[in-house]
Design a protein around this motif. Structure first.
Motif, PDB file in Angstrom:
ATOM      1  N   PRO A  86     -43.239  22.264 -21.609  1.00 53.73           N
ATOM      2  CA  PRO A  86     -42.702  23.295 -21.428  1.00 53.73           C
ATOM      3  C   PRO A  86     -41.284  23.467 -20.743  1.00 53.73           C
ATOM      4  N   GLU A  87     -41.179  22.332 -19.743  1.00 56.40           N
ATOM      5  CA  GLU A  87     -39.842  22.104 -19.209  1.00 56.40           C
ATOM      6  C   GLU A  87     -38.602  21.841 -20.114  1.00 56.40           C
ATOM      7  N   GLN A  88     -38.901  21.115 -21.107  1.00 61.11           N
ATOM      8  CA  GLN A  88     -37.867  20.943 -22.180  1.00 61.11           C
ATOM      9  C   GLN A  88     -37.379  22.138 -22.729  1.00 61.11           C
ATOM     10  N   HIS A  96     -36.842  29.014  -8.718  1.00 62.49           N
ATOM     11  CA  HIS A  96     -38.462  28.523  -8.576  1.00 62.49           C
ATOM     12  C   HIS A  96     -38.940  28.437  -9.930  1.00 62.49           C
ATOM     13  N   GLY A  97     -40.190  28.024  -9.781  1.00 65.98           N
ATOM     14  CA  GLY A  97     -40.732  27.527 -11.182  1.00 65.98           C
ATOM     15  C   GLY A  97     -41.845  28.605 -11.337  1.00 65.98           C
ATOM     16  N   SER A  98     -42.993  28.324 -12.433  1.00 62.87           N
ATOM     17  CA  SER A  98     -43.828  29.245 -12.829  1.00 62.87           C
ATOM     18  C   SER A  98     -45.060  29.389 -12.053  1.00 62.87           C
ATOM     19  N   ALA A  99     -45.014  28.917 -10.862  1.00 59.13           N
ATOM     20  CA  ALA A  99     -46.170  28.939  -9.801  1.00 59.13           C
ATOM     21  C   ALA A  99     -47.648  29.044 -10.062  1.00 59.13           C
ATOM     22  N   PRO A 100     -47.919  28.120 -10.774  1.00 60.32           N
ATOM     23  CA  PRO A 100     -49.360  28.266 -11.495  1.00 60.32           C
ATOM     24  C   PRO A 100     -50.538  28.676 -10.423  1.00 60.32           C
TER      25      PRO A 100
HETATM   26  N1  LIG Z   1     -36.474  26.840 -14.287  1.00 61.37           N
HETATM   27  C1  LIG Z   1     -38.069  26.572 -14.397  1.00 61.37           C
HETATM   28  O1  LIG Z   1     -38.796  27.227 -15.539  1.00 61.37           O
HETATM   29  C2  LIG Z   1     -38.767  25.821 -13.423  1.00 61.37           C
HETATM   30  C3  LIG Z   1     -38.457  25.673 -12.305  1.00 61.37           C
HETATM   31  C4  LIG Z   1     -39.166  24.770 -11.282  1.00 61.37           C
HETATM   32  C5  LIG Z   1     -40.496  24.364 -11.566  1.00 61.37           C
HETATM   33  N2  LIG Z   1     -40.763  24.577 -12.998  1.00 61.37           N
HETATM   34  C6  LIG Z   1     -42.200  24.229 -13.318  1.00 61.37           C
HETATM   35  O2  LIG Z   1     -42.990  25.305 -12.633  1.00 61.37           O
HETATM   36  C7  LIG Z   1     -44.401  24.517 -12.545  1.00 61.37           C
HETATM   37  C8  LIG Z   1     -44.678  24.473 -11.050  1.00 61.37           C
HETATM   38  O3  LIG Z   1     -43.912  23.889 -10.106  1.00 61.37           O
HETATM   39  P1  LIG Z   1     -44.021  23.723  -8.537  1.00 61.37           P
HETATM   40  O4  LIG Z   1     -45.188  24.032  -8.125  1.00 61.37           O
HETATM   41  O5  LIG Z   1     -43.326  22.419  -8.160  1.00 61.37           O
HETATM   42  O6  LIG Z   1     -42.799  24.690  -8.219  1.00 61.37           O
HETATM   43  P2  LIG Z   1     -42.717  26.249  -8.284  1.00 61.37           P
HETATM   44  O7  LIG Z   1     -41.508  26.667  -7.805  1.00 61.37           O
HETATM   45  O8  LIG Z   1     -43.346  27.053  -9.231  1.00 61.37           O
HETATM   46  O9  LIG Z   1     -43.717  26.630  -6.727  1.00 61.37           O
HETATM   47  C9  LIG Z   1     -43.677  26.143  -5.549  1.00 61.37           C
HETATM   48  C10 LIG Z   1     -44.199  26.691  -4.485  1.00 61.37           C
HETATM   49  O10 LIG Z   1     -43.475  28.115  -4.354  1.00 61.37           O
HETATM   50  C11 LIG Z   1     -44.260  29.244  -4.807  1.00 61.37           C
HETATM   51  N3  LIG Z   1     -43.463  30.161  -5.052  1.00 61.37           N
HETATM   52  C12 LIG Z   1     -42.704  29.911  -6.533  1.00 61.37           C
HETATM   53  N4  LIG Z   1     -42.179  31.177  -6.836  1.00 61.37           N
HETATM   54  C13 LIG Z   1     -42.484  31.950  -5.835  1.00 61.37           C
HETATM   55  C14 LIG Z   1     -42.458  33.832  -6.049  1.00 61.37           C
HETATM   56  N5  LIG Z   1     -41.544  34.157  -6.864  1.00 61.37           N
HETATM   57  N6  LIG Z   1     -43.118  34.267  -5.013  1.00 61.37           N
HETATM   58  C15 LIG Z   1     -43.919  33.684  -4.240  1.00 61.37           C
HETATM   59  N7  LIG Z   1     -44.162  32.398  -4.320  1.00 61.37           N
HETATM   60  C16 LIG Z   1     -43.321  31.483  -5.086  1.00 61.37           C
HETATM   61  C17 LIG Z   1     -45.529  28.750  -5.355  1.00 61.37           C
HETATM   62  O11 LIG Z   1     -46.586  29.701  -5.236  1.00 61.37           O
HETATM   63  C18 LIG Z   1     -45.669  27.217  -4.996  1.00 61.37           C
HETATM   64  O12 LIG Z   1     -46.460  27.295  -3.635  1.00 61.37           O
HETATM   65  C19 LIG Z   1     -43.899  23.089 -12.920  1.00 61.37           C
HETATM   66  O13 LIG Z   1     -44.617  22.941 -14.431  1.00 61.37           O
HETATM   67  C20 LIG Z   1     -42.774  22.786 -12.991  1.00 61.37           C
HETATM   68  O14 LIG Z   1     -42.030  21.932 -13.858  1.00 61.37           O
HETATM   69  C21 LIG Z   1     -40.088  25.490 -13.638  1.00 61.37           C
END
Ligand SMILES: NC(=O)c1ccc[n+]([C@@H]2O[C@H](COP(=O)([O-])OP(=O)(O)OC[C@H]3O[C@@H](n4cnc5c(N)ncnc54)[C@H](O)[C@@H]3O)[C@@H](O)[C@H]2O)c1
Ligand SMILES: CC(C)[C@H](C(=O)O)[C@@H](O)C(=O)O
Ligand SMILES: [Mg+2]
Length: 357
Positions: A82-84, A279-283
Motif C-alpha cells: 500500500p505504501e507504494q 500520520h498513517g492508517s493507525a491499524p
Molecule cells: N502517508 C501515509 O499514508 C502513511 C504515513 C505513515 C504510516 N503509514 C502506514 O500506516 C501503517 C501504520 O503505521 P504506524 O503505526 O507506524 O504509524 P501511524 O501514524 O499509523 O500510527 C502511529 C500511532 O499514532 C496513532 N495515531 C495515528 N494517527 C492518529 C489519529 N489521527 N488519531 C489518533 N491516533 C493516531 C496510532 O493509533 C498509533 O498508535 C503502516 O502500514 C505505515 O506504513 C502510512
C-alpha cells in the motif's frame, strides 16, 4: 475545480469522511471525486495505485489523501504494498515540497508530553524534500556480499542521493517560506558522515546568498532531534531531506499534542498539491471511531489555501478547529481531565457546527 478524494486504508476512510463533511459545509463551488488507493485498491484491482486513481489525481486541482497501509500487506512484494501508492503519487505528480507545520494550539498545551512552557505558542514549519533521497535512490535490493565484514553473506542495500537542482529548489522553498514568517531556516543534515549531506549543506549555503534577509543555521540531524524536545521554539523553518524529515516530523507532532494534529501539504512546481495528515492508517485504532480527524481537516484548509485560492475558507476552517478545542472537545489522543471525550464523527460534526456560528 476538482478535488480527487483518496481515503485509503484504516482510519483513512474515517478521517477523510470528516474532512469532506467540512468541505461540503463551506458551500464552495468544487467537485469531489473519490477513488480507491493503497490496500483498498489492491484488494479491488490488484494494485495499490491503479491507473484510474493516478489519472484522477493527475487531472485534479488538488488531492485530499487519508492514509495507506496495514500490517497484513507487509509480506507482499514491495511494488504491491500500500505504501507504494503514496510514494507513487508523490513521484508521479512531482510533489517535491512537503510542508508539515507543527503548531501547538493554546488549548492543547496540556496534551503534549512536554512541559507546557516549552511548547506554549509553538509554531514551527518542517519542510521535507519528498521525491528524492534514500527513498527513491537506485540501485537498491538484496544480493550476496563480495566484501565488507561478512563477505559472501546475504545483504541488502539502498542508495542515498541528491542532485544539485533537487537541493536548490527545496532550499528556495524554505527560504521563501521563512521570509513570510520568522526569517530563520535550520538546514538539517548529517554532513559530518554522509557525502550526500555535505553536498546538501554546501548547496543550501550557496542558495542562501540570494536570501541575505533570512538567517541560515546548519544542524546535524541527531542534534536536531534532541533540540526539538529541548528547546523547540528556537526553530522557525526546518528544511531537510526525505528520510530525516519523515522522522523529525513525527517527533514534532508530539509537540502539538498528538500526531492527529499534524497536517501536511505536498506541492509541485505548479502549486498542484496533495494534502494529507502526517500520520498513517493507525491499524491499532481503525474502525473504532476514535481517530482524531483534525490533522486531515487542517490539511483540507491547507488545500484551500495553497491549491484552490480560497484563503478565507481556509481561515474559517482553522478558526472552527480552534473553536471546538476551546469548547473542550477532545478525541482520546488529546484528551485530558476536565475536557469532553468525543469520537471521530462527533469531532467532525462539531467543526461543521463551529463553521456556521
Ligand atoms: N502517508 C501515509 O499514508 C502513511 C504515513 C505513515 C504510516 N503509514 C502506514 O500506516 C501503517 C501504520 O503505521 P504506524 O503505526 O507506524 O504509524 P501511524 O501514524 O499509523 O500510527 C502511529 C500511532 O499514532 C496513532 N495515531 C495515528 N494517527 C492518529 C489519529 N489521527 N488519531 C489518533 N491516533 C493516531 C496510532 O493509533 C498509533 O498508535 C503502516 O502500514 C505505515 O506504513 C502510512
Ligand atoms: C507511508 C510512508 C511511505 C510515508 C513516508 O515515509 O513518507 C509516511 O511515513 C509519511 O510520513 O508520509
Ligand atoms: Mg512518516
Amino acid at each position: 475545480m476538482k478535488i480527487a478524494v483518496l481515503p485509503g486504508d484504516g482510519i483513512g476512510t474515517e478521517i477523510v469522511a470528516e474532512a469532506t463533511k467540512v468541505l461540503k459545509a463551506l458551500d464552495l463551488k468544487f467537485e469531489m471525486e473519490s477513488a480507491l488507493v493503497g490496500g483498498a485498491a489492491y484488494e479491488a484491482h490488484g494494485h495499490p495505485l491503479p491507473e484510474s486513481t493516478l489519472n484522477l489525481a493527475k487531472n485534479a486541482d488538488a488531492v485530499l489523501f487519508g492514509a495507506v497501509g496495514d500490517w497484513k500487506y507487509d509480506k507482499l512484494d514491495r511494488p504491491l504494498r500500500p505504501e507504494q501508492a503514496i510514494l507513487g503519487l508523490r513521484k508521479n505528480l512531482g510533489l517535491f515540497a512537503n510542508f508539515r507545520p507543527a503548531i501547538c494550539y493554546e488549548q492543547l498545551v496540556g496534551a503534549s508530553s512536554l512541559k507546557p512552557e516549552l511548547i506554549a505558542g509553538l509554531d514551527i514549519l518542517i519542510i521535507r524534500e519528498l521525491t528524492g533521497d534514500i527513498y527513491f535512490g537506485q540501485p537498491r535490493g538484496r544480493r550476496v556480499a563480495t566484501d565488507g565484514h561478512f563477505p559472501s553473506a546475504e545483504e541488502a542495500f539502498d542508495t542515498m542521493r541528491y542532485s544539485k537542482p533537487e537541493i536548490e529548489r527545496i532550499a528556495r522553498v524554505a527560504f521563501e517560506a521563512a521570509r513570510k514568517r520568522g526569517k530563520k531556516v535550520t538546514s538539517v543534515d548529517k554532513a559530518n558522515v554522509l557525502e550526500t549531506f555535505q553536498f546538501w549543506k554546501d548547496v543550501v549555503t550557496e542558495v542562501h546568498k540570494d536570501y541575505p534577509d533570512v538567517e541560515l543555521e546548519h544542524m546535524y540531524v541527531d542534534n536536531a532531534a534532541m533540540q526539538l524536545v529541548k528547546k523547540p521554539k528556537a526553530f522557525d523553518v526546518i528544511v531537510t531531506g526525505n528520510m530525516f524529515g519523515d522522522i523529525l516530523s513525527d517527533e514534532a507532532s508530539m509537540l502539538t499534542g498528538s500526531i492527529g494534529m499534524l497536517p501536511s501539504a505536498s506541492l509541485n512546481s505548479k502549486n498542484q498539491g496533495l494534502y494529507e495528515p502526517s500520520h498513517g492508517s493507525a491499524p491499532d485504532i481503525a474502525g473504532k471511531g476514535v481517530a482524531n480527524p483534525l490533522a486531515t481537516i487542517l490539511s483540507a484548509a491547507m488545500m484551500l489555501r495553497f491549491s484552490l485560492n480560497q484563503e478565507e475558507a481556509a481561515r474559517r476552517i482553522e478558526a472552527a478547529v480552534q473553536k471546538v478545542l476551546a469548547q473542550g472537545l477532545r478525541t482520546p489522543d488529546i484528551y485530558s481531565e476536565g475536557t469532553t471525550k468525543v469520537g471521530t464523527a462527533q469531532m467532525g460534526d462539531a467543526v461543521v457546527k463551529a463553521l456556521a456560528a
